[in-house]
Design a protein around this motif. Structure first.
Motif, PDB file in Angstrom:
ATOM      1  N   LEU A  66       9.640   3.780  34.923  1.00 13.06           N
ATOM      2  CA  LEU A  66       9.172   2.636  34.138  1.00 13.06           C
ATOM      3  C   LEU A  66       8.823   3.040  32.705  1.00 13.06           C
ATOM      4  CD1 LEU A  66       6.942   0.873  36.809  1.00 13.06           C
ATOM      5  CD2 LEU A  66       9.161   0.111  35.928  1.00 13.06           C
ATOM      6  N   ILE A  67       8.187   4.184  32.578  1.00 15.86           N
ATOM      7  CA  ILE A  67       7.787   4.636  31.247  1.00 15.86           C
ATOM      8  C   ILE A  67       9.019   4.943  30.385  1.00 15.86           C
ATOM      9  CG2 ILE A  67       6.832   6.649  30.036  1.00 15.86           C
ATOM     10  CD1 ILE A  67       4.681   4.697  30.753  1.00 15.86           C
ATOM     11  N   ARG A  68       9.927   5.710  30.936  1.00 16.17           N
ATOM     12  CA  ARG A  68      11.117   6.073  30.160  1.00 16.17           C
ATOM     13  C   ARG A  68      11.949   4.834  29.827  1.00 16.17           C
ATOM     14  NH1 ARG A  68      12.520  11.700  30.134  1.00 16.17           N
ATOM     15  NH2 ARG A  68      11.112  12.927  31.422  1.00 16.17           N
ATOM     16  N   TYR A  69      12.078   3.978  30.806  1.00 18.75           N
ATOM     17  CA  TYR A  69      12.854   2.746  30.595  1.00 18.75           C
ATOM     18  C   TYR A  69      12.242   1.913  29.478  1.00 18.75           C
ATOM     19  CZ  TYR A  69      14.888  -1.843  31.624  1.00 18.75           C
ATOM     20  OH  TYR A  69      15.525  -3.056  31.530  1.00 18.75           O
ATOM     21  N   ILE A 659      24.073   1.026  38.991  1.00 19.28           N
ATOM     22  CA  ILE A 659      24.672   1.941  38.014  1.00 19.28           C
ATOM     23  C   ILE A 659      25.424   3.062  38.732  1.00 19.28           C
ATOM     24  CG2 ILE A 659      24.224   3.427  36.034  1.00 19.28           C
ATOM     25  CD1 ILE A 659      21.523   1.880  35.741  1.00 19.28           C
ATOM     26  N   TYR A 660      24.840   3.506  39.824  1.00 18.51           N
ATOM     27  CA  TYR A 660      25.459   4.578  40.618  1.00 18.51           C
ATOM     28  C   TYR A 660      26.850   4.171  41.100  1.00 18.51           C
ATOM     29  CZ  TYR A 660      26.208   6.969  45.168  1.00 18.51           C
ATOM     30  OH  TYR A 660      26.728   7.630  46.251  1.00 18.51           O
ATOM     31  N   HIS A 661      26.927   2.994  41.703  1.00 16.69           N
ATOM     32  CA  HIS A 661      28.221   2.557  42.235  1.00 16.69           C
ATOM     33  C   HIS A 661      29.237   2.325  41.128  1.00 16.69           C
ATOM     34  CE1 HIS A 661      27.491   2.488  46.468  1.00 16.69           C
ATOM     35  NE2 HIS A 661      26.343   1.878  46.286  1.00 16.69           N
ATOM     36  N   PHE A 662      28.785   1.780  40.044  1.00 17.56           N
ATOM     37  CA  PHE A 662      29.707   1.593  38.921  1.00 17.56           C
ATOM     38  C   PHE A 662      30.253   2.935  38.456  1.00 17.56           C
ATOM     39  CE2 PHE A 662      30.272   1.846  34.324  1.00 17.56           C
ATOM     40  CZ  PHE A 662      31.341   0.976  34.175  1.00 17.56           C
ATOM     41  N   ALA A 701      21.737   4.943  30.558  1.00 18.91           N
ATOM     42  CA  ALA A 701      21.250   4.011  31.578  1.00 18.91           C
ATOM     43  C   ALA A 701      20.619   4.745  32.746  1.00 18.91           C
ATOM     44  CB  ALA A 701      22.391   3.127  32.061  1.00 18.91           C
ATOM     45  N   LEU A 702      21.114   5.939  33.020  1.00 17.54           N
ATOM     46  CA  LEU A 702      20.592   6.696  34.159  1.00 17.54           C
ATOM     47  C   LEU A 702      19.394   7.569  33.801  1.00 17.54           C
ATOM     48  CD1 LEU A 702      23.923   7.811  35.866  1.00 17.54           C
ATOM     49  CD2 LEU A 702      22.207   6.280  36.844  1.00 17.54           C
ATOM     50  N   MET A 706      17.076   9.848  36.290  1.00 21.07           N
ATOM     51  CA  MET A 706      17.425  11.257  36.451  1.00 21.07           C
ATOM     52  C   MET A 706      17.370  11.944  35.090  1.00 21.07           C
ATOM     53  SD  MET A 706      20.656  10.079  38.623  1.00 21.07           S
ATOM     54  CE  MET A 706      21.075  11.434  39.673  1.00 21.07           C
ATOM     55  N   PRO A 707      16.166  12.260  34.653  1.00 22.29           N
ATOM     56  CA  PRO A 707      15.998  12.670  33.258  1.00 22.29           C
ATOM     57  C   PRO A 707      16.647  14.000  32.891  1.00 22.29           C
ATOM     58  CG  PRO A 707      13.937  12.916  34.471  1.00 22.29           C
ATOM     59  CD  PRO A 707      14.887  12.192  35.381  1.00 22.29           C
ATOM     60  N   TYR A 708      16.646  14.941  33.821  1.00 25.06           N
ATOM     61  CA  TYR A 708      17.109  16.285  33.429  1.00 25.06           C
ATOM     62  C   TYR A 708      18.611  16.365  33.208  1.00 25.06           C
ATOM     63  CZ  TYR A 708      12.512  18.232  34.562  1.00 25.06           C
ATOM     64  OH  TYR A 708      11.181  18.536  34.595  1.00 25.06           O
ATOM     65  N   VAL A 709      19.361  15.970  34.229  1.00 24.75           N
ATOM     66  CA  VAL A 709      20.817  16.130  34.110  1.00 24.75           C
ATOM     67  C   VAL A 709      21.352  15.264  32.983  1.00 24.75           C
ATOM     68  CG1 VAL A 709      21.410  14.381  35.843  1.00 24.75           C
ATOM     69  CG2 VAL A 709      22.971  16.273  35.405  1.00 24.75           C
ATOM     70  N   THR A 710      20.748  14.102  32.797  1.00 27.17           N
ATOM     71  CA  THR A 710      21.237  13.235  31.727  1.00 27.17           C
ATOM     72  C   THR A 710      20.930  13.832  30.362  1.00 27.17           C
ATOM     73  OG1 THR A 710      19.189  11.947  31.994  1.00 27.17           O
ATOM     74  CG2 THR A 710      21.169  11.069  33.020  1.00 27.17           C
ATOM     75  N   GLU A 711      19.736  14.405  30.228  1.00 27.55           N
ATOM     76  CA  GLU A 711      19.391  15.040  28.950  1.00 27.55           C
ATOM     77  C   GLU A 711      20.351  16.182  28.645  1.00 27.55           C
ATOM     78  OE1 GLU A 711      17.742  14.232  26.091  1.00 27.55           O
ATOM     79  OE2 GLU A 711      15.689  14.560  26.808  1.00 27.55           O
ATOM     80  N   GLU A 712      20.651  16.958  29.673  1.00 28.75           N
ATOM     81  CA  GLU A 712      21.533  18.105  29.511  1.00 28.75           C
ATOM     82  C   GLU A 712      22.939  17.655  29.100  1.00 28.75           C
ATOM     83  OE1 GLU A 712      20.998  21.174  29.436  1.00 28.75           O
ATOM     84  OE2 GLU A 712      22.925  22.170  29.813  1.00 28.75           O
ATOM     85  N   ILE A 713      23.439  16.665  29.767  1.00 31.18           N
ATOM     86  CA  ILE A 713      24.784  16.177  29.471  1.00 31.18           C
ATOM     87  C   ILE A 713      24.832  15.568  28.076  1.00 31.18           C
ATOM     88  CG2 ILE A 713      26.478  14.414  30.076  1.00 31.18           C
ATOM     89  CD1 ILE A 713      25.732  14.896  33.020  1.00 31.18           C
ATOM     90  N   TYR A 714      23.824  14.772  27.819  1.00 32.72           N
ATOM     91  CA  TYR A 714      23.740  14.111  26.522  1.00 32.72           C
ATOM     92  C   TYR A 714      23.743  15.151  25.405  1.00 32.72           C
ATOM     93  CZ  TYR A 714      21.966  10.880  22.980  1.00 32.72           C
ATOM     94  OH  TYR A 714      21.817  10.110  21.870  1.00 32.72           O
TER      95      TYR A 714
END
Length: 900
Positions: A66-69, A659-662, A701-702, A706-714
């Motif tokens: 909720l906070i990150r969103y 979002i996962y299924h998409f 969106a994710l 899932m903050p870590y993997v998304t930050e890393e990829i980003y």
RNA sequence: GGGCGGUUAGCUCAGCGGAAGAGCAUUCGCCUUACACGCGAAGGGUCAUAGGUUCAAAUCCUAUACCGCCCACCA
């Protein structure tokens, strides 16, 4: 560089890197910004009793989402960290540690014990904060930002609250029947008692008349308390005992003469209909005793030992005394019956020891007047509940609220700010030695001095011999003030003005009354308004069989071990996706695997992108977007729309799963697969642009989930797409304003359908996946045929078709396997010999299905009720389906004919 | 004793008025250079029971059964 990286994602280095970075750069700090609206959550402060468990992991993951969103939505999002001193629970932890060294807290004294407690607070507090940090929580852990329910500022709040209640006459001291835990050595409030069914016995005991004649038989589950009986009561309406009322009976073993009285509270139908009255050790008995002016005999001490009774039992435990009393009653001929009996027994919520109702002088808070505004707030939905089902029990509880016993006879906690004069009578006290307790009692009519510091002298007699109440306050007393004490209340701070009321409180239902209700009441009392707009209530994490996780059962799953084993994002994914509707979730370790696989999928998409990214991509490629491009953009648009809708409804699991299924089922399995051949053409840069565009938005969106993997990829993509230093500072993807391209959606889905049909044929006829085949696509629908023809390469690629022909001639060629999809007849031509039996079977099966469907449609359309009552749209839908189905049947019939 | 929730595929659960879904498990085929933590395909459910409302019910209503929570001073 990513090329050389492993095919599977390794979360550990990524997580430690980013969690450190986020803290170092103070990414989660919040500043008052009057131009922005705030979004605030105060953490339910974990007790400093040890390590975090799965429930904490769930609770904090949800808050973090909720906070990150909301930060990404542009709010000044602030999540306030802190820990709770945890009163009894924490003191118990330390007492246990002392015990293992053969010591009791009394051996080292209060001062030394508190010193140890503070050391423990430091140690354990740090552990907890570390764990929250590992979980990825968007909390600013700078020491000056971390609150503690017993730090100086919170102590000021506690005093201000106590003083206020005292001045208003809402806090008072009185002698009452309270719940006493003999093991913890303290009083408890009513809601701190947990009831559990236990197998026991119901003993029927005969009390003879004074003169030895046949008297009255009572039934009890607690024979040992008979030593403290001062009456026997029957219902005034009970004719069986009418002649006994007013007479006296002889209490066995004790030989006390006690009266038989009549009281309406006695149930005729229970047991023998006669109730032994022990006013010192039972709440109902106490009440009846008050009404009838009965003596109070105390036979159970605060240590849970027999006292003030025949010497034989004195000093013995309740259990032993019970056994011996029953034996002695039996020997004396008083025991008439022993029945097996199941009943609920009150236990201490901290140590599960049996509670003793005891008469004791304690501090109480009057709740009725404070509850009223809270009831109003809940009824008017100034504070809203998710899920709504909790609103009613919440209100009902407040309506039936009882005075709150707030004093605890322990050492760890906020000391009650009441001082007594040892000298004078007006502010005076009486010390009484009572076993392990060093109790203080008011002198009659005396009033203590309420002060947070030791007053210099007694305001009445001037003596400087002032003594502070030895008790501390219930830990929930300070928790009740948490939503505003964290912002410096009672000072009128700028923080308080900006951040209060907070946005949402995320918690489990087990502390709805213990904590949430009290926060709402004190919010209304001190701030004049509710402490949070929403209460988001989640369920309890249980083991995979639905049992409560507990140390004694050994069925607990340690979130730290899970994070270590599968990665934090994986565990978060698993927790969030199961947090549906505030219901309890049976949690199995295996459920994390799905999350881990998804994390790995994301990581591999990023690898795929890196492998295909040109050093210097031509950015101004003006290419016309093709069908799959329009389709994926459109689908993304729809997905974000529905994800945002779910978030608004606090339906985090469905937001995530959408979002996962998409991502997996559409973006990866279809779009990327279709993009691959285009990467070999001059279209490449254009396609990569689109892939990056969609994927980077998926990552955004994710990110809350899932903050870590998304930050890393980003971060790995940043050199190509630019962007902010941290994802949390990006804007959450909006659903594009672009008009929905429904034609692209339709064409794409019909192509996808054709591909699936061909794949099915291939699988059923065991055509090797690498073998290319020829396919004829026949349809009388020229427009549909054209649409597909334009994008025929999709079929070539994804169904491994080397030669795809289009024709308006529906006739089935020889040596072809057929299928039907929409307006198309699909003919797969194989070199090999076709198993005609199998083909016939398959076709007949399809025919059967279609016939059923047609029959269903026809029946509906023949039904006048349906035609007259069903809405237009439904009618249209059914008749269209009928038309389509009958068309298909006709085509299939021809195919069947040609098969023969 | 009151209140609330649950009963849907082998397991864990979504769906809550228009012909049954997911993940895991199972079966079959694939190491198709992002991913075997993967890809493609398949099998599997009279949605606890009995009534009712409705043109239409897994979905709404009423009972029943079993399971689970919360609240309540029946000894």
């Amino acid at each position: 560089m990513i090329l050389s990286l492993s095919k599977t994602y390794d979360p550990k280095p990524v997580e430690s890197k980013w969690s450190r970075m986020w803290q170092d750069k103070k990414v989660f700090a919040s500043k008052i910004d009057k131009n922005k609206k705030s979004f605030v959550i105060v953490i339910p402060p974990p007790n400093i009793t040890g390590a975090l468990h799965m429930g904490h992991a769930l609770n904090n993951t949800l808050q973090d989402v909720l906070i990150r969103y909301n930060r990404m939505l542009g709010f000044e999002a602030y999540w306030v960290p802190g820990t709770d001193h945890g009163g009894i629970a924490t003191q118990n932890v330390l007492e246990k540690m002392l015990k293992s060294r053969g010591k009791r807290k009394e051996d080292i004294g209060r001062e030394k014990f508190l010193e140890l407690m503070w050391n423990w607070h430091k140690e354990c507090g740090d552990t907890i904060l570390n764990q929250l940090q590992k979980l990825g929580c968007a909390l600013n852990f700078s020491p000056e930002n971390v609150r503690f329910t017993m730090d100086d500022k919170r102590a000021k709040a506690v005093f201000a609250s106590f003083k206020n209640l005292w001045d208003k006459g809402l806090i008072y001291r009185g002698e009452r029947m309270i719940n006493w835990c003999p093991r913890c050595g303290t009083a408890l409030s009513d809601i701190e008692v947990e009831y559990e069914e236990e197998k026991s016995k119901l003993w029927h005991i005969h009390y003879p008349l004074e003169n030895g004649e046949r008297g009255i038989t009572i039934a009890t589950t607690r024979p040992e308390t008979m030593l403290g009986d001062t009456a026997v009561a029957v219902n005034p309406e009970d004719e069986r005992y009418a002649n006994l009322t007013g007479k006296k009976v002889r209490l066995p073993l004790v030989d006390r003469i006690i009266p038989v009285i009549a009281d309406e509270k006695v149930e005729k139908s229970f047991g023998t209909g006669a109730l032994k009255i022990t006013p010192g050790h039972d709440l109902l008995d106490f009440e009846i005793g008050q009404r009838h002016n009965l003596l109070i005999e105390t036979v159970i001490s605060f240590e849970g030992k027999m006292t003030n009774c025949p010497p034989k039992y004195a000093g013995k435990s309740i259990q032993t005394a019970r056994k011996e009393v029953v034996e002695d009653l039996n020997a004396g001929g008083f025991l008439e019956k022993e029945e097996h009996y199941k009943h609920s027994v009150g236990k201490c919520y901290r140590c599960m020891t049996h509670i003793e109702p005891l008469l004791s002088e304690q501090w109480f808070v009057k709740m009725k007047t404070m509850a009223e505004p809270a009831i109003q707030a809940a009824q008017k939905e100034e504070v809203k509940f998710y899920p709504e089902t909790w609103k009613k029990p919440f209100i009902e509880w407040l309506k039936n609220i009882q005075d709150w016993c707030v004093s605890r006879q322990i050492w760890w906690g906020h000391r009650i700010p009441a001082w007594y004069c040892a000298k004078c009578s007006k502010n005076g006290l009486i010390f009484s030695e009572n076993g392990i307790l060093n109790r203080i009692t008011f002198k009659h009519g005396a009033k203590p001095i309420i002060s947070d510091n030791k007053p210099d002298k007694c305001s009445d007699c001037g003596s400087d011999e002032l003594v502070q109440d030895p008790d501390v306050l219930d830990t929930w007393f300070s928790s009740a003030l948490w939503p505003f004490s964290v912002f410096g209340w009672p000072e009128k701070t700028a923080e308080l003005a900006y951040y209060y009321p907070t946005s949402v409180l995320v918690t489990g239902y087990e502390i709805l009354y213990l904590w949430v209700a009290r926060m709402v009441m004190s919010g209304m009392e001190y701030m004049g308004r509710i402490p949070f707009d929403y209460v988001y209530i989640h369920g309890t994490v249980r083991d995979k069989h639905g049992k409560r996780m507990s140390k004694s059962l050994g069925n607990g799953i340690d979130p730290l071990v899970m994070m270590e084993k599968y990665g934090t994002d994986a565990m978060r994914f698993s927790l969030i996706s199961q947090a549906i509707g505030g219901k309890d979730m049976p949690f199995a370790e295996e459920s994390i695997i799905g999350g881990r696989n998804f994390v790995n999928k994301l990581y591999n998409v990023s690898r795929f992108i890196s492998m295909n990214l040109n050093e210097n991509p031509k950015t101004n490629v003006q290419a016309k977007p093709e069908l799959s491009d329009r389709w994926i953009s459109d689908r993304f648009h729809e997905v974000m729309q529905s994800a945002r809708k779910y978030m608004l409804e606090y339906d985090l699991p469905n937001a995530l799963l959408t979002i996962y299924h998409f991502t997996w089922d559409e973006f990866c399995d279809w779009y990327l697969e279709l993009a691959k051949p285009r990467l070999q053409t001059e279209e490449k840069d254009h396609v990569m642009c689109l892939i990056l565009h969609i994927f980077s938005r998926i990552i955004k969106a994710l990110h809350p989930f899932m903050p870590y993997v998304t930050e890393e990829i980003y971060d790995s993509l940043k050199h190509s797409i630019g962007g902010k230093e941290f994802l949390i500072n990006e804007t959450y993807p909006a659903s594009d304003a672009a008009a929905s391209d429904s034609e692209a959606l339709r064409t794409m889905s019909s192509i996808m359908d054709i591909i699936v049909e061909i794949r099915t044929i291939r699988a059923q006829f065991e055509i090797h996946p690498s073998k290319e085949i020829d396919v004829i696509l026949a349809s009388k629908d020229a427009k549909a045929l054209d649409n597909v023809k334009e994008n025929s390469s999709y079929i070539n690629r994804l169904a491994k078709v080397s030669n795809l022909k289009f024709t308006a001639d529906n006739a089935k060629p020889k040596r072809a396997v057929s299928a039907i999809s929409g307006p198309f007849n699909i003919y797969a031509l194989t070199d090999g010999i076709i198993d005609f039996e199998k083909e016939k079977d398959r076709t007949l099966k399809t025919m059967e299905k279609l016939s059923k469907e047609l029959a269903f449609c026809e029946e509906k359309l023949k039904n006048p009720d349906f035609i007259n009552h069903a809405p237009e749209i439904e009618l249209k839908r059914v008749s269209e389906r009928k038309k389509e189905t009958s068309g298909k049947i006709e085509r299939l019939r021809k195919i069947l004919e040609e098969l023969d």
